[in-house]
Design a protein around this motif. Structure first.
Motif, short mmCIF file in Angstrom:
data_model
loop_
_atom_site.label_atom_id
_atom_site.label_comp_id
_atom_site.label_asym_id
_atom_site.label_seq_id
_atom_site.Cartn_x
_atom_site.Cartn_y
_atom_site.Cartn_z
N ALA A 172 0.66 -1.12 0.18
CA ALA A 172 -0.04 0.16 0.18
C ALA A 172 0.78 1.37 0.08
N ASN A 173 2.00 1.31 0.78
CA ASN A 173 2.87 2.30 0.77
C ASN A 173 3.38 2.75 -0.77
N GLU A 174 3.83 1.90 -1.30
CA GLU A 174 4.27 1.98 -2.61
C GLU A 174 3.10 2.39 -3.57
N ALA A 175 1.95 1.69 -3.46
CA ALA A 175 0.66 2.34 -4.28
C ALA A 175 0.52 3.84 -4.04
N LEU A 176 0.65 4.34 -2.75
CA LEU A 176 0.24 5.61 -2.47
C LEU A 176 1.42 6.62 -3.06
N GLU A 177 2.55 6.17 -3.06
CA GLU A 177 3.88 6.88 -3.41
C GLU A 177 3.73 7.09 -5.03
N ALA A 235 -4.89 3.74 0.94
CA ALA A 235 -5.06 4.32 2.27
C ALA A 235 -6.00 3.58 3.22
N SER A 236 -6.88 2.92 2.81
CA SER A 236 -7.65 2.09 3.81
C SER A 236 -6.93 1.03 4.48
N SER A 237 -6.01 0.35 3.70
CA SER A 237 -5.52 -0.72 4.28
C SER A 237 -4.31 -0.51 5.37
N LEU A 238 -3.67 0.83 4.97
CA LEU A 238 -2.76 1.53 5.93
C LEU A 238 -3.63 2.41 7.25
N SER A 239 -4.83 2.57 6.94
CA SER A 239 -5.33 3.47 7.83
C SER A 239 -4.86 4.88 7.68
N ALA A 240 -4.58 5.35 6.50
CA ALA A 240 -3.78 6.56 6.31
C ALA A 240 -4.84 7.58 6.14
N LEU A 241 -5.08 8.19 7.26
CA LEU A 241 -6.38 9.07 7.06
C LEU A 241 -5.81 10.18 6.33
N LYS A 242 -4.75 11.01 6.57
CA LYS A 242 -4.21 12.19 5.87
C LYS A 242 -4.24 12.10 4.44
N TYR A 243 -3.76 10.71 3.84
CA TYR A 243 -3.69 10.37 2.43
C TYR A 243 -5.08 10.34 1.89
N GLY A 244 -6.16 9.81 2.75
CA GLY A 244 -7.33 9.37 2.27
C GLY A 244 -8.06 10.72 2.27
N LYS A 245 -7.71 11.78 3.02
CA LYS A 245 -8.32 13.06 2.81
C LYS A 245 -7.94 13.74 1.80
N GLU A 246 -6.77 13.59 1.46
CA GLU A 246 -6.12 14.20 0.32
C GLU A 246 -6.61 13.82 -1.17
N ILE A 247 -7.01 12.66 -1.06
CA ILE A 247 -7.69 11.78 -2.31
C ILE A 247 -9.08 12.40 -2.31
N PRO A 260 -5.95 11.12 -12.86
CA PRO A 260 -6.36 9.80 -12.59
C PRO A 260 -7.85 9.47 -12.84
N ASP A 261 -8.30 8.49 -13.20
CA ASP A 261 -9.77 8.02 -13.54
C ASP A 261 -10.21 7.36 -12.28
N SER A 262 -11.52 7.09 -12.25
CA SER A 262 -12.14 6.58 -11.04
C SER A 262 -11.42 5.23 -10.55
N ILE A 263 -11.04 4.48 -11.53
CA ILE A 263 -10.14 2.92 -11.08
C ILE A 263 -9.01 3.56 -10.35
N ALA A 264 -8.32 4.28 -10.80
CA ALA A 264 -6.93 4.65 -9.89
C ALA A 264 -7.54 5.57 -8.78
N LEU A 265 -8.58 6.17 -8.49
CA LEU A 265 -8.84 6.73 -7.28
C LEU A 265 -9.29 5.71 -6.31
N LYS A 266 -10.13 4.75 -6.67
CA LYS A 266 -10.46 3.57 -6.05
C LYS A 266 -9.43 2.81 -5.46
N SER A 267 -8.31 2.44 -6.26
CA SER A 267 -7.33 1.80 -5.86
C SER A 267 -6.33 2.63 -4.86
N ALA A 268 -6.14 3.89 -5.15
CA ALA A 268 -5.53 4.64 -3.92
C ALA A 268 -6.24 4.76 -2.84
N LEU A 269 -7.48 4.84 -2.89
CA LEU A 269 -8.56 4.63 -1.67
C LEU A 269 -8.33 3.50 -0.76
N SER A 270 -8.11 2.40 -1.64
CA SER A 270 -7.97 0.93 -1.01
C SER A 270 -6.58 0.90 -0.57
#
Length: 968
Positions: free
Chosen positions: A578-583, A607-619, A595-605
């Motif tokens: 997940a870290n590499e995905a967010l980077e 952030a979800s797996s890491l509980s990375a709230l800050k990244y999630g809010k940015e997305i 980014p399209d909707s699929i890229a956004l959903k992958s990035a949100l996924s």
């Protein structure tokens, strides 16, 4: 037709001429009593007396010649007016009738006339009449009869050759035209102005520019290059040979552009080659030149209106047609319908269709195809019913259209009915029908009939093979797809990118990296590695778990599109990186690619797996700025916020969506369940049922919510509702969830009886749920049964063996525990080490048990020692070494507990975050009982809320109390 010499004597057609149908042999007998009697029309001509003028009539009766009757188009009256014998003036007698038969395409009547001519010996020496026969047969589509007449002619004029060439052209036989043309050149037959249009049309059909240029040279040589019909044919030929420059240059050389046919030729040339704007500009020039449009002009201009962007121009042409009523014939009306279909204006297409006085099959099929092209499959079926009610019989085009509709709607039975109709009428042997049948059965997941339709096809093209291989791959028959791919390579068919895409789908299902490498190498050797296929390779390598090859392929793509980035991000997420995905998503956001909707959903996924709230809010902020409104994005946001511990934010997103689909409802129910709000989850589930029908996943979410909240009675009731009220057969996950619920409530005997009553064989997850409950409530008897059953299944999940080993270790059966761990090693299974992470600043900080790798390790250890000392002195904390199942000294067990990964993450949070702010920690395993007690004391003594997400649920620790109620 073969080159041959002809006798000097004329050939008289005998009574046994093979051209004459058997049904007309009666014309050569004089026996009136024979069953081969004269046809009624010919008998009537013989027995009717001569018309007598009544004596009381003072005005002369106007008589009409046979030619006048034919000019009026009355074929029946022309037959009645034929004389019994026409030896005096046979040319004048038969020529107009033959022309009328050609005009009406009346083959049956043409055969009768031919028989009449043979009987009266009127055709034996007449080159003129034989030429008329060739012309008539060609127009009526009977090329074979035209060839027979042509071959039996002793003498031929240039008109005869032109008639034969015209017959070939009008019946789509350009190769025969070429052969006849060569024969003319060998025999020295001079061409005239009427030869060139047919020869040029044949060149266009063959797309043989070399032949067309040769004929053009002959036209120049013979001085016909200025003849209007030849120039128009030259323009059309160059256009069909994709040489628009040559066509436009020829048109530009015309001095007096006052012939509408010339304009039609060049407009059609641009229109048929997809140059719509140029075609319509030429139409404007034609109007400025003061020329009136005809049917062909209007049809060509309507064909130029090729998509939605031309809808306004199409309507203008329609308005002009309505003003000029003489142009509104069947061809124009059909072109109008087709134009509205292409412009996605189905209401106008249907309205135009309904106004047609005579609806031919082409018009019906145009509207039917239009519904399908515009995604209106239900409307297409209703229209097909109207088609049948109108008494029309489906042809191949109709069958293909409805098969496509059945495939998209998943209507297998209707598709099979149509298949039976196709077999009855011989349509299923047609290549396009066969390909559509394969696709229909593939979409309906009926692979047996799909294979039958494929095997029945006498001729197969690349589309046939691609469709059947894709059908097997999409329906999880990967090995069969590979088998056909191997078979395809043995025949002389070139594989295209679509075929490679289908076989890569099969590779993805098998998760076989060597096979993917083989296909990858095949692509590179064949030069098929375009960006689309490389994206697929990245995706398949990711799904097969080979992230290194996925990265190499991604980096080798020179011009990456949004799919390239999305495939790589998804590959990282799929492999737990997940870290590499967010980077990578962060790098993508700095490019010019959105980014399209699929890229956004992958990035949100991620952030979800890491509980990375800050990244999630940015997305989330990016989604708001880009105004993405897809329901799946909302579901991903709900899931992200809930997994980051912000169930309130998740509910805010949920409430903001006006039209909630089943996935969104399920995501919100699951969010409440994860956070221990079982009652709220059930209430939400009941509210959802008012408008939507719950599926298996929705029931699984609400059952988990009951399990996490100890709602035993509610869980039992929901399971019964799913099974009996909604007729949903439970999955193994549903059984495991209910066993877990009963086990937590110490209803172990009921749980065991429930397992024994299962309709399917209990899975490893079911026995694991029972074993955990037996471990918690110290039920050794049932625990032994669960252990034995679990080991018999030979699971490949290392967590199952760890659980059994821990059960043995807790009972002091160290040797048995060691045997289980040895079995794990033999099978190549490894226990996942405990890992926790926390988001601080702009980074995700990861900790392993007793981790010494963090750059601030010294400060973290010191802080943890201070925390431990405080909870021991002020909170009375005593380490519960029973949760350490290793055979080590007691002091070592204490050290192991103190070094658990979540404690290191909490210490770092207390060290780096502001006071009064929550500390959010995620762990990949379940929180042990000792750490659970530790967290409660930290929340009370340090006045900080701790939000800990473990592998099973959320724990909200606040003021010494956990939201799970010590039930996890």
């Amino acid at each position: 037709m073969r080159l041959q010499s002809y006798p000097t004597l004329s050939v008289v057609l005998s009574c046994t001429c093979p051209l004459m149908p058997a049904s007309l042999a009666h014309l050569h007998t004089n026996n009136c009593s024979s069953i081969f009697a004269y046809p009624p029309m010919l008998i009537q001509t013989q027995i009717n007396p001569t018309l007598k003028i009544p004596s009381f009539s003072r005005k002369p009766i106007q008589t009409h010649t046979l030619k006048d009757i034919c000019l009026r188009g009355n074929l029946k009256k022309a037959f009645q007016s034929l004389p019994v014998s026409s030896n005096d003036h046979p040319d004048e007698t038969y020529a107009p009738v033959l022309e009328l038969c050609a005009q009406k395409k009346a083959l049956s009547q043409g055969l009768q006339i031919h028989a009449h001519m043979i009987k009266s010996c009127s055709v034996s020496e007449s080159v003129f009449l034989a030429t008329k026969l060739v012309f008539m047969y060609g127009k009526c589509g009977s090329v074979r009869n035209a060839e027979k007449v042509f071959d039996q002619m002793g003498q031929r004029s240039i008109f005869t050759w032109n008639a034969m060439i015209g017959a070939y052209v009008s019946n789509g036989k350009p190769f025969e035209v070429l052969q006849t043309y060569k024969e003319m050149r060998v025999l020295g037959v001079p061409l005239d102005a009427y030869s060139f249009p047919s020869l040029l049309k044949a060149s266009g059909l063959l797309k043989n520019l070399y032949l067309g240029a040769e004929i053009h040279g002959l036209a120049v040589k013979f001085g016909y290059d200025s003849t209007v019909c030849v120039v128009n044919s030259l323009v059309a030929m160059y256009a069909k040979c994709d040489d628009l420059f040559g066509a436009r240059r020829l048109f530009g050389r015309i001095d007096q552009k006052d012939d509408v046919v010339s304009w039609n030729s060049i407009i059609s040339a641009y229109s048929s080659n997809g140059r719509s704007m140029e075609a319509l500009e030429l139409f404007r020039e034609m109007q400025k030149a003061g020329l009136d449009s005809n049917t062909y002009t209007v049809v060509a201009c309507l064909q130029a209106c090729e998509d939605y962007s031309f809808r306004k121009l199409g309507k203008e042409i329609h308005a002009a047609v309505l003003k000029s009523a003489q142009l509104l014939d069947a061809y124009v009306a059909g072109a109008l319908v087709a134009m509205y279909v292409r412009c996605c204006k189905m209401s106008e297409a249907v309205r135009t269709f309904n106004k047609l006085e005579e609806k031919d099959k082409v018009a019906w099929n145009s509207v039917l195809t239009g519904f399908i092209q515009n995604g209106m499959c239900s409307e297409a079926l209703h229209f097909f019913h109207d088609f049948q009610n109108a008494g029309e019989k489906p042809d191949q085009v109709t069958v293909i259209s409805i098969l496509v509709t059945c495939g998209r709607l998943g209507y297998l039975l209707n598709g099979m009915e149509l298949h039976a109709y196709a077999i009855k009428n011989g349509f299923d042997l047609d290549l396009q029908v066969g390909n559509t049948l394969i696709d229909m059965y593939a979409k309906c997941s009926c692979v047996n009939y799909m294979g039958y339709a494929f095997n029945r096809m006498p001729d197969k093209d690349l589309i046939s093979w691609t469709t059947v291989i894709a059908g097997y791959a999409q329906n999880s028959y990967a090995l069969k797809a590979f088998e056909l791919f191997r078979e395809l390579q043995l025949i002389d068919i070139d594989v295209d990118p679509m075929m490679i895409g289908s076989i890569l789908l099969a590779c993805s299902e098998l998760a076989c990296v060597p096979q993917v490498k083989e296909i990858h190498g095949y692509m590179m050797r064949r030069g098929l590695s375009d960006v689309v296929l490389r994206n697929m390779i990245v995706d398949v390598y990711g799904e097969c778990g080979n992230i290194d090859y996925a990265v190499q392929t991604f980096e080798s793509i020179q011009f990456k599109d949004v799919v390239s980035w999305t495939s790589m991000i998804s590959a990282y997420v799929h492999n737990g990186l997940a870290n590499e995905a967010l980077e990578l998503f962060h790098i993508l956001s700095k490019t010019n690619i959105h980014p399209d909707s699929i890229a956004l959903k992958s990035a949100l996924s991620a952030a979800s797996s890491l509980s990375a709230l800050k990244y999630g809010k940015e997305i989330h902020g990016f989604i708001i700025r880009q105004n993405f409104s897809e329901g799946s994005i909302a579901s991903s946001l709900v899931d992200m916020y809930s997994r980051c511990g912000m169930v309130e934010n998740a509910h805010t997103i949920f409430k903001s969506i006006q039209s909630k689909d089943l996935v969104l409802w399920t995501s919100m129910i699951n969010a409440y369940g994860m956070h221990g709000h079982g009652k709220v989850a059930i209430d939400l589930f009941n509210k959802m049922k008012e408008n939507l029908t719950p599926d298996h996943v929705a029931f699984l979410s609400v059952l988990y919510a009951c399990s996490h909240s100890g709602l035993t009675a509610e869980g039992r009731q929901l399971f019964e509702i799913m099974k009996y009220e909604y007729q949903l057969e439970p999955w193994p996950e549903h059984y495991a969830c209910l066993v877990d619920l009963l086990g937590r409530a110490n209803c172990l005997e009921e749980a065991y009886e429930f397992v024994k009553s299962m309709q399917m064989a209990p899975t490893a997850e079911v026995w694991c749920a029972l074993l955990r409950a037996c471990q918690v409530h110290s039920n050794q008897e049932l625990g032994e049964i669960a252990v034995q059953k679990l080991l018999e299944l030979g699971s490949t999940n290392p967590g199952h063996y760890v659980l059994v080993s821990n059960v043995f270790a807790a009972k002091g059966r160290c040797k048995d525990a060691e045997k289980i761990r040895s079995r794990m090693k033999e099978r190549g299974l490894k226990k996942s080490p405990g890992c926790s992470w926390i988001e601080v600043g702009n980074r995700i900080h990861t900790f392993m048990a007793r981790d010494k790798c963090h750059p601030e390790c010294h400060h973290i250890t010191k802080k943890l020692d201070q925390i431990t000392e405080k909870v021991e002195k002020e909170g009375g904390y005593i380490a519960q070494t029973k949760f350490v199942l290793h055979n080590v000294e007691e002091s070592e067990k204490v050290k192991m507990l103190y070094g658990h990964s979540e404690r290191l993450a909490i210490a770092y949070g207390l060290l780096k975050t502001a006071e009064q702010t929550p500390i959010r920690v995620t762990k990949n395993l379940r929180v042990c009982g000792d750490c659970h007690t530790f967290c409660k004391l930290v929340s009370k003594l340090f006045g900080r809320e701790l939000v800990v997400r473990d592998a099973n649920r959320f724990h909200h620790f606040e003021d010494g109390v956990c939201s799970c109620g010590d039930f996890w």
